[in-house]
Design an enzyme around this catalytic site. Structure first.
Site, PDB file in Angstrom:
ATOM      1  N   HIS A 195       0.852  -1.196   0.000  1.00 38.63           N
ATOM      2  CA  HIS A 195       0.000   0.000   0.000  1.00 38.63           C
ATOM      3  C   HIS A 195       0.887   1.244   0.000  1.00 38.63           C
ATOM      4  CE1 HIS A 195       1.101  -0.488   4.225  1.00 38.63           C
ATOM      5  NE2 HIS A 195       0.982   0.826   4.307  1.00 38.63           N
TER       6      HIS A 195
ATOM      7  N   HIS B 217       5.649   5.937  -0.612  1.00 35.38           N
ATOM      8  CA  HIS B 217       6.425   4.773  -1.015  1.00 35.38           C
ATOM      9  C   HIS B 217       5.618   3.514  -0.730  1.00 35.38           C
ATOM     10  CE1 HIS B 217       7.195   5.093   3.295  1.00 35.38           C
ATOM     11  NE2 HIS B 217       7.405   3.777   3.265  1.00 35.38           N
TER      12      HIS B 217
END
Length: 187
Positions: free
Chosen positions: A36, A120
């Site tokens: 995620h 990220h």
């Protein structure tokens, strides 16, 4: 409940990223369903009223759909553990969405985020003693570029401790247009 708000990656992208698992020995690879892009860590919430305030706040989100692209490998250094990750190409749309989430959650009574937003996807964790090998891994995957993904909703996740790993359970999805109704996908 330990909560965070994130962008849930499409199944095809999670599968493509899972092919990087095992590309370096000594790494505790994150399970593909947990991939995620974190937008806001909330933390431990036990008060039902606070949970309702979070839900109401996130229900007010409104933005236009946009694309996000994973690009370039990263080494996120820590004091005892480092992380291998893929960066997310910055865009004004992504920054605006994250800022709106932060603002709404602060108005709902949550403390400000403790870390600066750096989008990220974490792929794995390793001991800091493995840093030289991790640097080589980053160099060999630095040209990675994923296919653009359409961002049309954000997800409120609960983090559960499973046997030897974290399990992230989607609890609610919030559409780009509050009038749209979404259901959490079953996997």
């Amino acid at each position: 409940m330990r909560l965070f708000v994130a962008l849930h990656l499409p199944p095809a992208l999670r599968e493509a990223l899972s092919l990087l698992r095992g590309s370096m020995p000594g790494v505790e690879w994150v399970p593909a369903p947990n991939y995620h892009i974190s937008l806001r860590f909330i933390g431990e919430i036990t008060d039902r009223h606070v949970m309702q305030e979070i839900d109401l706040a996130l229900g007010r989100l409104s933005w236009k759909p946009f694309e996000a692209t994973l690009t370039g490998a990263l080494l996120k250094e820590g004091s005892t553990m480092d992380s291998l990750a893929l960066g997310v190409e910055r865009s004004s749309e992504l920054d605006t969405l994250q800022s709106q989430i932060e603002s709404l959650l602060r108005r709902a009574g949550l403390s400000p985020a403790k870390r600066r937003f750096q989008p990220h996807v974490t792929l794995g964790h390793l001991r800091t003693t493995e840093r030289p090998a991790a640097i080589r891994w980053v160099q060999s995957h630095n040209l990675f570029r994923g296919k653009p993904m359409q961002i049309e909703h954000v997800t409120l996740f609960e983090s559960l401790r499973g046997y030897e790993e974290q399990i992230y359970v989607p609890r609610a999805e919030y559409a780009w247009n509050p009038a749209l109704q979404l259901s959490v996908e079953d996997e």
